[in-house]
Design a protein around this motif. Structure first.
Motif, mmCIF file in Angstrom:
data_model
loop_
_atom_site.group_PDB
_atom_site.id
_atom_site.type_symbol
_atom_site.label_atom_id
_atom_site.label_comp_id
_atom_site.label_asym_id
_atom_site.label_seq_id
_atom_site.Cartn_x
_atom_site.Cartn_y
_atom_site.Cartn_z
ATOM 1 N N GLU A 19 1.215 -1.165 0.192
ATOM 2 C CA GLU A 19 -0.110 -0.194 0.013
ATOM 3 C C GLU A 19 0.684 0.835 0.344
ATOM 4 O O GLU A 19 0.061 2.212 -0.840
ATOM 5 C CB GLU A 19 -1.036 -0.068 1.339
ATOM 6 C CG GLU A 19 -1.943 1.144 1.246
ATOM 7 C CD GLU A 19 -2.459 1.298 0.034
ATOM 8 O OE1 GLU A 19 -2.876 2.587 -0.640
ATOM 9 O OE2 GLU A 19 -3.620 0.418 -0.590
ATOM 10 N N PRO A 20 2.217 1.503 1.387
ATOM 11 C CA PRO A 20 2.432 3.095 0.608
ATOM 12 C C PRO A 20 3.458 3.078 -0.483
ATOM 13 O O PRO A 20 3.267 4.658 -0.734
ATOM 14 C CB PRO A 20 4.059 2.393 1.869
ATOM 15 C CG PRO A 20 3.425 0.961 2.710
ATOM 16 C CD PRO A 20 2.826 0.768 1.631
ATOM 17 N N GLY A 78 2.573 6.036 7.349
ATOM 18 C CA GLY A 78 2.608 6.350 8.554
ATOM 19 C C GLY A 78 2.217 5.034 9.528
ATOM 20 O O GLY A 78 3.080 5.513 11.136
ATOM 21 N N ASN A 79 2.065 4.166 10.076
ATOM 22 C CA ASN A 79 1.300 3.272 10.747
ATOM 23 C C ASN A 79 2.543 2.778 11.432
ATOM 24 O O ASN A 79 2.857 2.737 12.720
ATOM 25 C CB ASN A 79 0.209 2.503 10.888
ATOM 26 C CG ASN A 79 -0.070 1.003 11.953
ATOM 27 O OD1 ASN A 79 -0.401 1.573 12.588
ATOM 28 N ND2 ASN A 79 0.307 -0.094 11.478
ATOM 29 N N GLU A 80 3.579 1.779 10.132
ATOM 30 C CA GLU A 80 4.685 1.666 10.740
ATOM 31 C C GLU A 80 5.443 2.595 11.660
ATOM 32 O O GLU A 80 6.922 1.600 12.054
ATOM 33 C CB GLU A 80 5.301 0.818 9.116
ATOM 34 C CG GLU A 80 6.815 -0.565 9.205
ATOM 35 C CD GLU A 80 6.530 -1.028 8.101
ATOM 36 O OE1 GLU A 80 6.535 -2.076 7.994
ATOM 37 O OE2 GLU A 80 6.428 -0.448 6.881
ATOM 38 N N TRP A 81 5.529 3.091 10.540
ATOM 39 C CA TRP A 81 6.787 4.345 11.870
ATOM 40 C C TRP A 81 6.703 4.724 13.157
ATOM 41 O O TRP A 81 7.027 5.133 13.428
ATOM 42 C CB TRP A 81 6.539 6.176 10.563
ATOM 43 C CG TRP A 81 7.519 6.789 11.419
ATOM 44 C CD1 TRP A 81 7.292 8.132 12.196
ATOM 45 C CD2 TRP A 81 8.945 6.736 10.890
ATOM 46 N NE1 TRP A 81 8.253 8.612 12.691
ATOM 47 C CE2 TRP A 81 9.380 7.952 12.195
ATOM 48 C CE3 TRP A 81 9.593 6.116 10.819
ATOM 49 C CZ2 TRP A 81 10.705 8.329 12.425
ATOM 50 C CZ3 TRP A 81 11.403 6.360 11.132
ATOM 51 C CH2 TRP A 81 11.399 7.193 12.231
ATOM 52 N N PRO A 446 10.570 12.428 11.152
ATOM 53 C CA PRO A 446 10.092 11.294 10.424
ATOM 54 C C PRO A 446 10.957 10.418 9.483
ATOM 55 O O PRO A 446 10.872 11.158 7.960
ATOM 56 C CB PRO A 446 8.280 12.228 9.960
ATOM 57 C CG PRO A 446 9.412 13.158 10.374
ATOM 58 C CD PRO A 446 10.052 13.566 11.557
ATOM 59 N N GLY A 447 11.521 8.889 9.320
ATOM 60 C CA GLY A 447 12.116 9.250 8.616
ATOM 61 C C GLY A 447 13.809 9.155 8.145
ATOM 62 O O GLY A 447 13.860 7.717 9.219
ATOM 63 N N LEU A 475 4.708 8.771 5.506
ATOM 64 C CA LEU A 475 3.245 8.997 5.027
ATOM 65 C C LEU A 475 2.477 9.507 5.864
ATOM 66 O O LEU A 475 2.766 9.129 6.686
ATOM 67 C CB LEU A 475 2.056 7.945 4.049
ATOM 68 C CG LEU A 475 3.163 7.312 2.725
ATOM 69 C CD1 LEU A 475 2.338 6.614 2.181
ATOM 70 C CD2 LEU A 475 4.015 8.754 1.891
ATOM 71 N N GLU A 476 1.584 10.804 5.669
ATOM 72 C CA GLU A 476 0.435 11.039 6.360
ATOM 73 C C GLU A 476 -0.465 9.969 6.835
ATOM 74 O O GLU A 476 -0.846 9.461 5.656
ATOM 75 C CB GLU A 476 0.509 11.725 6.694
ATOM 76 C CG GLU A 476 1.067 13.168 7.043
ATOM 77 C CD GLU A 476 1.090 14.021 7.947
ATOM 78 O OE1 GLU A 476 0.471 13.164 8.691
ATOM 79 O OE2 GLU A 476 1.949 14.692 8.279
#
Length: 477
Positions: A19-20, A78-81, A446-447, A475-476
């Motif tokens: 999906e990302p 975003g969820n994984e991050w 983030p990242g 991602l947001e």
């Protein structure tokens, strides 16, 4: 449908689009390959004009070089991050608590969770820091945590960088370059920003003022200490000083004046409150460490101990980078947080242990062996990629100084799409997120910096060993 041996972050194990990467894939399918090749050349020219270079040491042809940049972004949901950043924050908090403990009561040793010789016989442990309370209780102002992705939601920490972590300037310039060249990609992907890192760094450093620092209401004076233009990361030192709006100084620009470290200006010497140093401990103060050092400031450690300056990162943090200490990190995290580690450690054999040494010695062809204090990919053996001659030579070094090495299994590093002459091809990567710590809390950008092994099949991502970099998108969701 083809199953792969390595987790591909775009296609997974089963070659199903994840999906990302959905929006990116749709965009890429409509792109002209010739245009993308032109964009790749444009990116290289931008980096050359900006002067983003690094030096390669230990080679006869050592010179300033561009770090290769790949225009295909690495994309994380975003969820994984969110899950990953919680684990990073937990680990950094534990490292800071560990550093305070070993320079004070050493409760972890008394509890039998860490052998005393791991501290007593460690060159990175600084007796000069015993009993010292760093401003705000912060040792690790800036941390880089090296991670590898081996499967959905499965991240392993390769190593911790708590001394003078580098690479954040490449993270920022990678993003700036991508924004310039592919604005349409950002319009269809909600990518979390990294551009406020210099502001956050300046704010975080300013929050750790020393006891004898500015009076209430005055802005703290911050400066960046560099070894000079011949250092491999000099571009980054100058870049960060410029982005924060602070002075870039060398050791000869500083002196101790009335119990404070002051920098030379056109108006005389101005006291510094916070010094973001990019000079290693042993060169920091010729009166306390190496007497032949020309890079540091005579007497700065005495001023630091007296509360006259903040040094970021604190002297003595390098022991947290030690790869033998790394093998105890699950115990360290649990001891100081009371929680199970959220991030995995790589299984590690300590060659200082006779049984571990015997195993490693007989299995070099299957292991990755690293120097305890090594960095940059130097002094290591990647057994599966080494020749019999390389292994034989390394075995002699290992036998001469077993305690200087640790060994780990070869991990299945994830792959991400990379732009090659043949189009998109998978290449192995790691990730270095950057973390800021202050008395006000922990901020995980983030990242981070994705390093990519540009040679097909290679697992060595270090720029000094031919690796490149990518922009990392969170991602947001």
């Amino acid at each position: 449908m083809t199953k792969t041996d390595f987790f591909d972050e775009m296609w997974g194990f089963e070659q199903d689009l994840r999906e990302p990467y959905a929006q990116f894939h749709e965009w890429f399918e409509q792109e002209d390959t010739a245009r993308l090749r032109a964009k790749q050349r444009e990116a290289e020219e931008l980096f050359r004009l900006t002067g983003i270079t690094f030096n390669v040491y230990g080679r006869d042809d050592a010179e300033e070089r561009l770090i290769p940049f790949d225009i295909i972004p690495r994309i994380i949901s975003g969820n994984e991050w969110y899950k990953l950043s919680r684990g990073i924050e937990q680990r950094v908090r534990a490292i800071n608590a560990f550093l305070h403990d070993i320079y004070h009561k050493q409760e972890i040793i008394k509890a039998g969770r860490l052998p005393s010789e791991m501290i007593a016989n460690n060159d990175a442990f600084l007796p000069q820091m015993i009993g010292v309370e760093p401003p705000g209780g912060v040792y690790t102002h800036i941390v880089g945590v090296d991670l590898v992705h081996t499967g959905p939601g499965e991240f392993y920490v390769l190593e911790d960088n708590a001394r003078t972590p580098s690479g954040v300037s490449y993270m920022l310039e990678n993003r700036e370059t991508m924004l310039q060249m592919f604005p349409e990609l950002f319009s269809c992907n909600r990518v979390q920003s990294v551009q406020n890192y210099p502001t956050n760094l300046r704010r975080s450093l300013g929050a750790t003022t020393p006891r004898l620092g500015p009076t209430h209401g005055e802005d703290p004076v911050v400066a960046v200490l560099t070894p000079g233009i011949f250092n491999s990361a000099y571009f980054e030192h100058a870049f960060l000083a410029d982005q924060m709006g602070v002075e870039l100084v060398e050791g000869h620009d500083l002196r101790v004046v009335n119990g404070r470290v002051a920098m030379r200006t056109i108006r005389g010497y101005t006291p510094i409150d916070v010094l973001y140093r990019r000079v290693d401990d042993e060169f920091l103060d010729p009166l306390n460490f190496r007497p032949d050092s020309q890079l540091g400031v005579p007497g700065i450690m005495d001023v630091y101990r007296a509360g006259g300056i903040t040094i970021a990162n604190a002297p003595g943090t390098g022991i947290a980078d030690d790869k033998a200490i790394y093998s105890y990190m699950p115990d360290i995290v649990e001891f100081y947080t009371g929680e199970r580690p959220l991030l995995n450690n790589v299984p590690t054999w300590r060659c200082s242990d006779p049984d571990d040494f015997a195993y490693v010695r007989e299995n070099l062809a299957d292991l990755v062996v690293k120097e305890v204090h090594g960095s940059g990919g130097y002094g290591m053996l990647v057994g599966p990629a080494a020749t019999k001659k390389d292994i034989a030579a390394f075995r002699k070094k290992l036998e001469a100084r077993p305690a200087n090495y640790i060994a780990q299994p070869t991990l299945s590093l994830s792959t991400v799409p990379t732009f090659t002459r043949a189009g998109l091809s998978p290449r192995h990567v790691d990730l270095r997120p950057f973390v800021l710590m202050s008395p006000n809390g922990i901020n995980v950008t983030p990242g981070g910096l994705t390093r990519v092994a540009l040679q097909k099949g290679s697992l060595v991502v270090n720029s000094s060993q031919g690796g490149g970099t990518k922009d990392t998108w969170v991602l947001e969701d």
